[in-house]
Scaffold this active site. Structure first.
Site, PDB file in Angstrom:
ATOM      1  N   ASP A   1      40.634  40.816  22.191  1.00 45.76           N
ATOM      2  CA  ASP A   1      39.505  41.085  23.098  1.00 45.76           C
ATOM      3  C   ASP A   1      39.016  39.802  23.766  1.00 45.76           C
ATOM      4  O   ASP A   1      37.812  39.519  23.819  1.00 45.76           O
ATOM      5  CB  ASP A   1      38.353  41.763  22.359  1.00 45.76           C
ATOM      6  CG  ASP A   1      38.569  43.263  22.201  1.00 45.76           C
ATOM      7  OD1 ASP A   1      39.579  43.772  22.723  1.00 45.76           O
ATOM      8  OD2 ASP A   1      37.737  43.923  21.543  1.00 45.76           O
TER       9      ASP A   1
ATOM     10  N   HIS B   1      40.309  46.193  24.025  1.00 47.67           N
ATOM     11  CA  HIS B   1      39.735  46.074  25.366  1.00 47.67           C
ATOM     12  C   HIS B   1      40.708  45.452  26.358  1.00 47.67           C
ATOM     13  O   HIS B   1      40.583  45.682  27.565  1.00 47.67           O
ATOM     14  CB  HIS B   1      38.451  45.246  25.334  1.00 47.67           C
ATOM     15  CG  HIS B   1      37.244  46.022  24.900  1.00 47.67           C
ATOM     16  ND1 HIS B   1      36.296  46.489  25.777  1.00 47.67           N
ATOM     17  CD2 HIS B   1      36.858  46.432  23.669  1.00 47.67           C
ATOM     18  CE1 HIS B   1      35.362  47.142  25.110  1.00 47.67           C
ATOM     19  NE2 HIS B   1      35.670  47.117  23.821  1.00 47.67           N
TER      20      HIS B   1
ATOM     21  N   HIS C   1      43.601  43.221  14.853  1.00 46.51           N
ATOM     22  CA  HIS C   1      42.420  43.670  15.593  1.00 46.51           C
ATOM     23  C   HIS C   1      42.282  45.171  15.381  1.00 46.51           C
ATOM     24  O   HIS C   1      42.784  45.978  16.162  1.00 46.51           O
ATOM     25  CB  HIS C   1      42.583  43.337  17.081  1.00 46.51           C
ATOM     26  CG  HIS C   1      41.340  43.535  17.886  1.00 46.51           C
ATOM     27  ND1 HIS C   1      40.511  42.493  18.240  1.00 46.51           N
ATOM     28  CD2 HIS C   1      40.770  44.643  18.412  1.00 46.51           C
ATOM     29  CE1 HIS C   1      39.504  42.948  18.947  1.00 46.51           C
ATOM     30  NE2 HIS C   1      39.635  44.264  19.068  1.00 46.51           N
TER      31      HIS C   1
END
Length: 629
Positions: free
Chosen positions: A61, A126, A213
């Site tokens: 991210d 993201h 992540h």
């Protein structure tokens, strides 16, 4: 300055700066908070220079959007070049296959670049790959030599991780990277023993780190990754995605000990939600590694905007008695609470000139009665110029609302069922899924797959994939139409049964099979669109090519004799005045012609019409003479 153990030789001590969830570009169009993410990222890289680390490790991210704006990419590039480029020599060596790790050589070995502080990064949810070719924003930074992107995986049926082998003196680091995968999918792969991490033959000499992540907190069945499923040979796990910083000073000596590992959760460097976890102190971390010994030192970020989060339960507060009505009494009480929070936020200022001055304030207020509720936005206008978020200073919740809604559900109220499902949903995907599950039978989806819709919502919200809904809807429509055409359904009931069977196949498929079915139908739809576009282009080109031979034809002749010649040919075809037997000519056989041949044929027909017209005029003149005799 953080010092390592006195007995550690600097030539054998690997120093790594660890950070995660930078979210560059978050609220970049906001006049007050638009620069927060860039300021924090600049502090992270300047800290790496201050501690003279060997490389920087990011846990995903880096960007807030899968498709960062040009301004965001420009600022990111500017900051990286400012702090990570230079003439400082690199003291580490990558021993593994760099093409396998990064898809290209590591950037500090590029003769066209002068890199002093290499950045190694995985991607998060993201900034994961999206669109044609599954290109991530990190792919762009990687091809330009700014970031070394590793841990990317595209085969969702299994995962095999090859480590990045880094050596400095006598210290050997085996770095495993696993970029973000959907939590349910990765949890299933772990359960099915389909996640493999290559272990070095002399693994005792290597310090093993995994950076990933994923959800760490329990967010529902199979919607997080349990630490218990991770391999036991790991020494340290760096956990991205969770925004609350949990970095504590650690000193550990492994010496080949197995069965346990330490976890670093750096957290985010910018508050992307006004939640309690985001109000914790933000950190990056310094990892010092000497053979199998390591020290982790948390480094507080000084340029982060102050954030105060408080919970207020009105029933537990002594609001006092008076002539003021209940609504005004609550508002005055909460104004005092906000002012107290602003004073508390002033104490969090570090004195760094780059730290934003206006604080973030969030009060989570639980109220009892409707007359205690009021307009939150209007309330926030009292703090314009005092806080960074005047429009959402308050979040108002009714006390015991879940219990009340469940009581309504027991009474058979449909809306209560839906509201309870929405209130208990931990994220947007679960919210959409719960909403459809709570609908009565007559309002259930009959064609669309709920899971496909929820994943489309995820891709739209996190990846900013604006075209995802069109692809999913077109794929469902095409698959349903093809299923109906293949069937013998004629009546309405038979058609409904066929549609229901088609949807059951989609609902029964797992995530990978569902994605394959949708992608296959979507590919057919895209191929159809391309064929239609090509046909339109050809139709537009045809008259342009044909007109090239007509330009030499005089306009008067085209409208005059050419038209009469056409009528003459029509009379001959019908067996009119022409000589010989009036036999109809057989219809011409259709022939596929290129534009040039068609143009030539048209020109020839025009010449023949002129010739026929002149011949008919001569015959007409001779017949008139004979009649006059």
């Amino acid at each position: 300055m953080v010092q390592s153990e006195n007995s550690w030789s600097p030539d054998d001590t690997l120093r790594v700066l660890i950070a995660s969830d930078i979210h560059l570009g978050y609220l970049e169009n906001d006049a007050v908070r638009g620069e927060d993410s860039f300021i924090a990222f600049e502090e992270v890289l300047s800290t790496a220079v201050q501690y003279d680390v060997d490389f920087i490790l990011l846990g995903g991210d880096l960007f807030d959007h899968a498709k960062p704006s040009p301004s965001c990419m420009y600022k990111c590039t500017q900051i990286i070049r400012k702090y990570c480029f230079g003439d400082k020599p690199i003291n580490i060596e990558v021993l593994s296959d760099q093409l396998e790790n990064f898809s290209r050589n590591i950037n500090y070995e590029d003769p066209n670049l002068n890199v002093s502080y290499p950045i190694l990064s995985i991607h998060g949810n993201h900034d994961d790959p999206v669109g044609q070719g599954s290109v991530s924003s990190l792919d762009i930074l990687s091809i330009t030599g700014l970031v070394n992107y590793f841990g990317k995986w595209t085969d969702y049926t299994k995962v095999k991780i090859s480590p990045v082998l880094i050596q400095k003196g006598e210290t050997k680091l085996s770095l495993y990277g696993l970029s973000h995968l959907k939590d349910q999918r990765l949890a299933r792969l772990f359960a099915e023993k389909k996640v493999e991490m290559e272990l070095m033959e002399d693994g005792v000499d290597w310090f093993n780190i995994l950076v990933l992540h994923q959800n760490r907190a329990d967010r529902g069945p199979n919607n997080y990754i349990s630490e218990g499923v991770l391999p036991k040979f790991l020494d340290l796990v760096i956990w991205g995605h969770e925004h609350d910083s949990q970095v504590f000073p650690m000193r550990d000596v492994k010496m080949g000990e197995e069965g346990c590992f330490s976890v670093i959760q750096p957290g985010s460097t910018v508050a992307t939600s006004l939640a309690a976890g985001e109000a914790l102190q933000k950190h990056c971390a310094l990892l010092q590694l000497h053979k199998k010994e390591f020290i982790v030192t948390p480094l507080s970020l000084k340029t982060v905007r102050p954030f105060i989060f408080k919970t207020v339960v009105l029933s537990e507060e002594n609001l006092g008695e008076g002539d003021v009505n209940e609504n005004e009494k609550v508002q005055n009480f909460l104004k005092n609470k906000v002012n107290e929070a602003i004073e508390e936020a002033d104490k969090l200022k570090s004195g760094d000139p780059k730290q934003p001055t206006l604080p973030l304030i969030r009060l989570s207020v639980f109220y009892e009665r409707d007359d205690q509720d009021f307009n939150r936005v209007r309330f926030g206008q009292n703090f314009n110029g005092l806080v960074a978020n005047p429009n959402d200073v308050l979040i108002m919740k009714r006390e015991k609302r879940i219990r009340e809604r469940k009581d309504q559900l027991k009474d058979g109220e449909e809306n209560g069922h839906i509201e309870v499902a929405a209130a208990e949903a931990p994220d947007v995907e679960s919210l959409v899924s719960s909403f459809y599950a709570a609908q009565p039978a007559e309002k259930q989806l009959s064609v669309l797959s709920v899971r496909a819709i929820t994943e489309a919502v995820r891709d739209f919200t996190l990846k900013r994939d604006d075209d995802v809904f069109r692809r999913v809807l077109d794929a469902h429509r095409r698959r349903c139409v093809e299923s109906l055409l293949e069937s013998t359904a004629e009546t309405e009931d038979e058609i409904n049964d066929r549609i229901r069977m088609c949807k059951e196949v989609l609902d029964a498929a797992d995530s990978d099979q569902l994605k394959s079915l949708i992608d296959a139908a979507s590919a057919k739809e895209e191929a159809k669109r391309k064929d239609e576009k090509q046909l339109v282009v050809l139709l537009k080109r045809e008259p342009i090519l044909l007109s090239s031979d007509d330009e030499s034809m005089p306009l008067s002749r085209s409208k005059g004799r050419g038209s009469r010649g056409g009528r003459a040919r029509g009379r001959q075809a019908r067996g009119g005045r022409g000589r010989g037997s009036p036999q109809a000519a057989p219809p011409p056989t259709p022939e596929r012609r290129t534009p040039k041949r068609s143009a030539a044929q048209k020109t020839t027909s025009w010449l023949q019409s002129i010739t026929s017209d002149r011949a008919l005029r001569r015959r007409k003149d001779s017949s008139e003479i004979e009649i006059s005799d």
